[in-house]
Design a protein around this motif. Structure first.
Motif, PDB file in Angstrom:
ATOM      1  N   ILE A  90       0.857  -1.185   0.000  1.00  0.00           N
ATOM      2  CA  ILE A  90       0.000   0.000   0.000  1.00  0.00           C
ATOM      3  C   ILE A  90       0.894   1.236   0.000  1.00  0.00           C
ATOM      4  O   ILE A  90       1.693   1.432   0.916  1.00  0.00           O
ATOM      5  N   MET A  91       0.776   2.040  -1.082  1.00  0.00           N
ATOM      6  CA  MET A  91       1.592   3.248  -1.211  1.00  0.00           C
ATOM      7  C   MET A  91       0.687   4.462  -1.271  1.00  0.00           C
ATOM      8  O   MET A  91      -0.406   4.411  -1.811  1.00  0.00           O
ATOM      9  N   GLU A  92       1.196   5.540  -0.698  1.00  0.00           N
ATOM     10  CA  GLU A  92       0.492   6.815  -0.793  1.00  0.00           C
ATOM     11  C   GLU A  92       1.542   7.905  -0.759  1.00  0.00           C
ATOM     12  O   GLU A  92       2.421   7.897   0.107  1.00  0.00           O
ATOM     13  N   GLY A  93       1.504   8.795  -1.730  1.00  0.00           N
ATOM     14  CA  GLY A  93       2.475   9.875  -1.787  1.00  0.00           C
ATOM     15  C   GLY A  93       3.891   9.383  -2.020  1.00  0.00           C
ATOM     16  O   GLY A  93       4.842   9.997  -1.559  1.00  0.00           O
ATOM     17  N   GLY A  94       4.022   8.230  -2.704  1.00  0.00           N
ATOM     18  CA  GLY A  94       5.343   7.692  -2.987  1.00  0.00           C
ATOM     19  C   GLY A  94       5.987   6.980  -1.808  1.00  0.00           C
ATOM     20  O   GLY A  94       7.153   6.634  -1.857  1.00  0.00           O
ATOM     21  N   VAL A  95       5.214   6.770  -0.718  1.00  0.00           N
ATOM     22  CA  VAL A  95       5.744   6.125   0.480  1.00  0.00           C
ATOM     23  C   VAL A  95       4.925   4.876   0.774  1.00  0.00           C
ATOM     24  O   VAL A  95       3.696   4.906   0.715  1.00  0.00           O
ATOM     25  N   VAL A  96       5.604   3.787   1.087  1.00  0.00           N
ATOM     26  CA  VAL A  96       4.905   2.554   1.456  1.00  0.00           C
ATOM     27  C   VAL A  96       4.239   2.787   2.808  1.00  0.00           C
ATOM     28  O   VAL A  96       4.895   3.099   3.800  1.00  0.00           O
ATOM     29  N   GLN A  97       2.922   2.633   2.827  1.00  0.00           N
ATOM     30  CA  GLN A  97       2.154   2.833   4.054  1.00  0.00           C
ATOM     31  C   GLN A  97       1.936   1.521   4.804  1.00  0.00           C
ATOM     32  O   GLN A  97       1.761   1.516   6.008  1.00  0.00           O
ATOM     33  N   GLY A  98       1.918   0.431   4.059  1.00  0.00           N
ATOM     34  CA  GLY A  98       1.691  -0.852   4.705  1.00  0.00           C
ATOM     35  C   GLY A  98       1.911  -2.000   3.754  1.00  0.00           C
ATOM     36  O   GLY A  98       1.917  -1.842   2.542  1.00  0.00           O
ATOM     37  N   VAL A  99       2.126  -3.187   4.335  1.00  0.00           N
ATOM     38  CA  VAL A  99       2.309  -4.418   3.578  1.00  0.00           C
ATOM     39  C   VAL A  99       1.407  -5.469   4.202  1.00  0.00           C
ATOM     40  O   VAL A  99       1.433  -5.680   5.415  1.00  0.00           O
ATOM     41  N   ILE A 100       0.585  -6.106   3.374  1.00  0.00           N
ATOM     42  CA  ILE A 100      -0.310  -7.164   3.846  1.00  0.00           C
ATOM     43  C   ILE A 100       0.057  -8.438   3.104  1.00  0.00           C
ATOM     44  O   ILE A 100       0.077  -8.468   1.879  1.00  0.00           O
ATOM     45  N   ALA A 101       0.400  -9.486   3.855  1.00  0.00           N
ATOM     46  CA  ALA A 101       0.743 -10.776   3.259  1.00  0.00           C
ATOM     47  C   ALA A 101      -0.332 -11.783   3.651  1.00  0.00           C
ATOM     48  O   ALA A 101      -0.663 -11.914   4.819  1.00  0.00           O
ATOM     49  N   GLU A 102      -0.880 -12.482   2.648  1.00  0.00           N
ATOM     50  CA  GLU A 102      -1.922 -13.473   2.892  1.00  0.00           C
ATOM     51  C   GLU A 102      -1.537 -14.783   2.226  1.00  0.00           C
ATOM     52  O   GLU A 102      -1.047 -14.798   1.103  1.00  0.00           O
ATOM     53  N   GLY A 103      -1.755 -15.883   2.921  1.00  0.00           N
ATOM     54  CA  GLY A 103      -1.560 -17.193   2.319  1.00  0.00           C
ATOM     55  C   GLY A 103      -0.221 -17.835   2.598  1.00  0.00           C
ATOM     56  O   GLY A 103       0.088 -18.871   2.041  1.00  0.00           O
ATOM     57  N   GLY A 104       0.588 -17.260   3.459  1.00  0.00           N
ATOM     58  CA  GLY A 104       1.861 -17.884   3.779  1.00  0.00           C
ATOM     59  C   GLY A 104       2.957 -16.867   4.008  1.00  0.00           C
ATOM     60  O   GLY A 104       2.776 -15.675   3.803  1.00  0.00           O
TER      61      GLY A 104
END
Length: 141
Positions: A90-104
């Motif tokens: 998840i990026m906003e304004g050229g900055v990674v705001q979050g990372v969501i990992a699903e399934g392993g």
């Protein structure tokens, strides 16, 4: 109803414990694989992996293989590897705001090519195979 010809398989696990002497962990692991592959003392473990689909084709007595691939596509959840993990960055304004990992479990590396004006004494600035500058951030959950 449709008839399908399906080749199923399972992984039978074997192990071989070897000792190696090396300058680094990477070198030790490479040597261990080479030594184990050349050694006849492999032992079967009592565990077999789950049954998975190798190849499938429509029709009775059909060849489920097309070259080195399944004649029909196999959904991820039926393959030996299973459903692949999904990573959402998840990026906003050229900055990674979050990372969501699903399934392993996954490793998420973010290469940021917006390096103009960055101080190399503060930021870990690297060059890719094309010589372009980037910073690398490990955003693994």
């Amino acid at each position: 109803m449709t008839i399908y010809t399906v080749q199923c398989g399972y992984a039978a696990y074997h192990a071989n414990t070897v000792e190696v002497e090396a300058e680094s962990l990477d070198a030790a692991l490479e040597q261990a694989i080479e030594r184990a592959n050349d050694d006849p003392h492999w032992k079967a473990l009592d565990h077999c992996g789950p049954t998975f689909i190798d190849a499938v084709a429509e029709g009775a007595d059909a060849d489920p293989w097309s070259g080195f691939a399944s004649a029909l596509p196999i959904p991820g959840r039926f393959t030996e590897e299973g459903e692949p993990p999904t990573v959402t960055v998840i990026m906003e304004g050229g900055v990674v705001q979050g990372v969501i990992a699903e399934g392993g479990a996954v490793r998420v590396l973010v290469k940021d090519y917006d390096t103009e004006g960055l101080d190399s004494g503060v930021y870990d600035i690297r060059r890719d195979e094309n010589g372009d500058l980037y910073t690398l951030t490990d955003r693994s959950p």
